[in-house]
Write a protein that holds these residues in place. Structure first.
Motif, PDB file in Angstrom:
ATOM      1  N   TYR A 200      -0.362 -16.427  31.386  1.00 22.80           N
ATOM      2  CA  TYR A 200      -0.470 -16.645  32.857  1.00 22.80           C
ATOM      3  C   TYR A 200      -0.559 -18.131  33.090  1.00 22.80           C
ATOM      4  O   TYR A 200      -0.677 -18.494  34.114  1.00 22.80           O
ATOM      5  CB  TYR A 200      -1.598 -16.005  33.482  1.00 22.80           C
ATOM      6  CG  TYR A 200      -1.960 -14.507  33.015  1.00 22.80           C
ATOM      7  CD1 TYR A 200      -1.217 -13.775  34.217  1.00 22.80           C
ATOM      8  CD2 TYR A 200      -2.621 -14.102  32.409  1.00 22.80           C
ATOM      9  CE1 TYR A 200      -1.280 -12.499  34.038  1.00 22.80           C
ATOM     10  CE2 TYR A 200      -2.811 -12.627  32.278  1.00 22.80           C
ATOM     11  CZ  TYR A 200      -2.221 -11.889  32.985  1.00 22.80           C
ATOM     12  OH  TYR A 200      -2.220 -10.371  32.972  1.00 22.80           O
ATOM     13  N   LYS A 201      -0.321 -18.901  31.928  1.00 26.75           N
ATOM     14  CA  LYS A 201      -0.472 -20.308  32.109  1.00 26.75           C
ATOM     15  C   LYS A 201       0.304 -20.925  33.277  1.00 26.75           C
ATOM     16  O   LYS A 201      -0.370 -21.732  34.110  1.00 26.75           O
ATOM     17  CB  LYS A 201      -0.360 -21.132  30.858  1.00 26.75           C
ATOM     18  CG  LYS A 201      -0.450 -22.600  30.984  1.00 26.75           C
ATOM     19  CD  LYS A 201      -0.020 -23.352  29.684  1.00 26.75           C
ATOM     20  CE  LYS A 201      -0.207 -24.944  29.996  1.00 26.75           C
ATOM     21  NZ  LYS A 201       0.337 -25.824  28.866  1.00 26.75           N
ATOM     22  N   LYS A 202       1.595 -20.769  33.282  1.00 24.13           N
ATOM     23  CA  LYS A 202       2.350 -21.307  34.482  1.00 24.13           C
ATOM     24  C   LYS A 202       1.962 -21.096  35.786  1.00 24.13           C
ATOM     25  O   LYS A 202       1.739 -21.578  36.819  1.00 24.13           O
ATOM     26  CB  LYS A 202       3.751 -21.401  34.068  1.00 24.13           C
ATOM     27  CG  LYS A 202       4.710 -22.352  35.085  1.00 24.13           C
ATOM     28  CD  LYS A 202       6.257 -22.620  34.884  1.00 24.13           C
ATOM     29  CE  LYS A 202       7.014 -23.357  35.920  1.00 24.13           C
ATOM     30  NZ  LYS A 202       6.300 -23.571  37.085  1.00 24.13           N
ATOM     31  N   PRO A 203       2.147 -19.470  35.873  1.00 30.79           N
ATOM     32  CA  PRO A 203       2.207 -19.148  37.147  1.00 30.79           C
ATOM     33  C   PRO A 203       0.804 -19.512  37.944  1.00 30.79           C
ATOM     34  O   PRO A 203       0.478 -19.614  39.050  1.00 30.79           O
ATOM     35  CB  PRO A 203       2.403 -17.735  37.201  1.00 30.79           C
ATOM     36  CG  PRO A 203       2.540 -17.100  35.890  1.00 30.79           C
ATOM     37  CD  PRO A 203       2.622 -18.510  35.175  1.00 30.79           C
ATOM     38  N   TYR A 204      -0.391 -19.052  37.135  1.00 30.10           N
ATOM     39  CA  TYR A 204      -1.877 -19.444  37.473  1.00 30.10           C
ATOM     40  C   TYR A 204      -1.961 -20.725  37.680  1.00 30.10           C
ATOM     41  O   TYR A 204      -2.596 -21.084  39.024  1.00 30.10           O
ATOM     42  CB  TYR A 204      -2.706 -19.012  36.632  1.00 30.10           C
ATOM     43  CG  TYR A 204      -4.093 -19.221  36.812  1.00 30.10           C
ATOM     44  CD1 TYR A 204      -4.629 -19.139  38.317  1.00 30.10           C
ATOM     45  CD2 TYR A 204      -5.121 -19.802  36.001  1.00 30.10           C
ATOM     46  CE1 TYR A 204      -5.911 -19.474  38.349  1.00 30.10           C
ATOM     47  CE2 TYR A 204      -6.360 -19.956  35.931  1.00 30.10           C
ATOM     48  CZ  TYR A 204      -6.813 -19.765  37.357  1.00 30.10           C
ATOM     49  OH  TYR A 204      -8.175 -20.068  37.795  1.00 30.10           O
ATOM     50  N   GLY A 205      -1.627 -21.809  36.802  1.00 32.09           N
ATOM     51  CA  GLY A 205      -1.709 -23.210  37.129  1.00 32.09           C
ATOM     52  C   GLY A 205      -1.053 -24.007  38.432  1.00 32.09           C
ATOM     53  O   GLY A 205      -1.614 -24.268  39.410  1.00 32.09           O
ATOM     54  N   ASP A 206       0.220 -23.296  38.737  1.00 31.42           N
ATOM     55  CA  ASP A 206       0.817 -23.468  39.935  1.00 31.42           C
ATOM     56  C   ASP A 206       0.067 -22.935  41.264  1.00 31.42           C
ATOM     57  O   ASP A 206       0.027 -23.675  42.378  1.00 31.42           O
ATOM     58  CB  ASP A 206       2.307 -22.922  40.051  1.00 31.42           C
ATOM     59  CG  ASP A 206       3.210 -23.628  38.837  1.00 31.42           C
ATOM     60  OD1 ASP A 206       2.793 -24.806  38.280  1.00 31.42           O
ATOM     61  OD2 ASP A 206       4.392 -23.026  38.662  1.00 31.42           O
ATOM     62  N   THR A 207      -0.276 -21.813  40.916  1.00 28.74           N
ATOM     63  CA  THR A 207      -1.148 -20.937  42.291  1.00 28.74           C
ATOM     64  C   THR A 207      -2.044 -21.934  42.509  1.00 28.74           C
ATOM     65  O   THR A 207      -2.751 -22.175  43.795  1.00 28.74           O
ATOM     66  CB  THR A 207      -1.371 -19.727  41.883  1.00 28.74           C
ATOM     67  OG1 THR A 207      -0.142 -18.985  41.634  1.00 28.74           O
ATOM     68  CG2 THR A 207      -1.968 -18.874  43.134  1.00 28.74           C
ATOM     69  N   LEU A 208      -2.937 -22.353  41.517  1.00 30.86           N
ATOM     70  CA  LEU A 208      -4.188 -22.992  41.920  1.00 30.86           C
ATOM     71  C   LEU A 208      -3.848 -24.303  42.418  1.00 30.86           C
ATOM     72  O   LEU A 208      -4.774 -24.915  43.425  1.00 30.86           O
ATOM     73  CB  LEU A 208      -4.606 -23.530  40.438  1.00 30.86           C
ATOM     74  CG  LEU A 208      -6.068 -23.410  40.091  1.00 30.86           C
ATOM     75  CD1 LEU A 208      -6.720 -22.387  40.698  1.00 30.86           C
ATOM     76  CD2 LEU A 208      -6.542 -23.612  38.534  1.00 30.86           C
ATOM     77  N   LYS A 209      -2.867 -25.332  42.202  1.00 29.45           N
ATOM     78  CA  LYS A 209      -2.498 -26.143  42.956  1.00 29.45           C
ATOM     79  C   LYS A 209      -2.349 -26.013  44.249  1.00 29.45           C
ATOM     80  O   LYS A 209      -2.733 -26.665  45.063  1.00 29.45           O
ATOM     81  CB  LYS A 209      -1.331 -26.961  42.206  1.00 29.45           C
ATOM     82  CG  LYS A 209      -1.188 -28.559  42.691  1.00 29.45           C
ATOM     83  CD  LYS A 209       0.200 -29.168  41.982  1.00 29.45           C
ATOM     84  CE  LYS A 209       0.470 -30.403  42.473  1.00 29.45           C
ATOM     85  NZ  LYS A 209      -0.063 -30.574  44.360  1.00 29.45           N
TER      86      LYS A 209
END
Length: 273
Positions: A200-209
């Protein structure tokens, strides 16, 4: 509700900052006697907007002792605003169970226990109003905010049932669902860490931002305070109120009218998933 505001007693949980503080300050200006709560009032030694009581919604003893301070002093409690809440983000698969439990304790069991403690006083005086602060996120399962959505949705549904049970006692109950407001909730949120080798690293990181940007661009909490005041002055409050940007409120309408998969696609496009 008392017709004379000067002896109307209000308890706002989580009143030391953000929406709770705004509500408290606004109601004091309208002539209400307001008590806010904080888990640790000594951290706010220069706080003088209204009285801050020590209350941890996760601790029944601390709830009872705060409420009894008000009852002993005034012999009544007219309005409870269950505002204390906590954010939580993360892929559901990766959020530790104890963090999920902690979030439900703050966002769901906490308001229930505060309300249970206050209701006997309201029933004895023959009137009362309970306002549960939920979230527009409680109307839809948002990616990487699923636990938060669930805890707020649980409070929405419980309020629907509870207000029917309370009608015969002349105690009113409603919810206000805010959208994104410019408060420090993002700082107090539990963020599941973005794990390097997580799927989930990329989608979660992007969503957090994306989420943090939304909170930074949020509305002024004074808007919430004004809606609270309007509800207090309303003879028969609605079941639910929503406060936020047009698109946030409109998203609830769309969920009601669009097919589930179309709505899901819309959310996924919004979060770029």
């Amino acid at each position: 509700m008392n017709s004379n505001q000067n002896d109307t007693i209000v308890l706002v949980t989580g009143g030391s900052s953000g929406i709770g503080k705004s509500i408290g300050i606004y109601l004091v200006a309208q002539g209400y006697i307001v008590y806010g709560t904080s888990r640790n009032p000594s951290k706010y030694s220069d706080f003088d907007a209204f009285t801050l009581l020590e209350l941890d919604v996760a601790d029944i003893g601390s709830i009872e002792s705060a409420v009894s301070i008000i009852e002993q002093k005034h012999g009544r409690l007219d309005i409870l605003i269950n505002n204390a809440g906590a954010g939580i983000t993360g892929p559901i698969e990766e959020i530790p169970e104890e963090e999920i439990v902690r979030n439900f304790t703050t966002n769901f069991f906490g308001p229930i226990n505060v309300t249970k403690t206050v209701l006997p006083i309201m029933r004895k005086q023959g009137s009362g109003l309970v306002i549960n602060i939920t979230s527009i996120a409680g109307y839809m399962g948002l990616p990487y905010r699923g636990i938060y959505s669930a805890s707020k949705a649980a409070l929405e549904m419980t309020t629907e049932a509870w207000r029917m049970e309370l009608k015969e006692f002349n105690i009113k109950m409603t919810t206000i669902a805010p959208g994104d407001f410019a408060t420090n909730i993002a700082a107090g949120r539990y963020h599941a860490p973005v794990i390097d080798d997580s799927p989930y690293k990329k989608p979660y990181g992007d969503t957090l931002k994306l989420m943090d940007d939304h909170v930074d661009l949020g509305s002024d909490p004074l808007k919430m305070a004004k809606v609270v005041f309007q509800i207090i002055k309303t003879e028969k409050p609605k079941v639910h109120y929503k406060v936020g940007a047009f698109m946030q409120k409109f998203s609830i309408v769309l969920k009601r009218i669009l097919p589930d998969k179309v709505y899901e696609k819309m959310l996924m496009n919004h979060y770029k998933l």
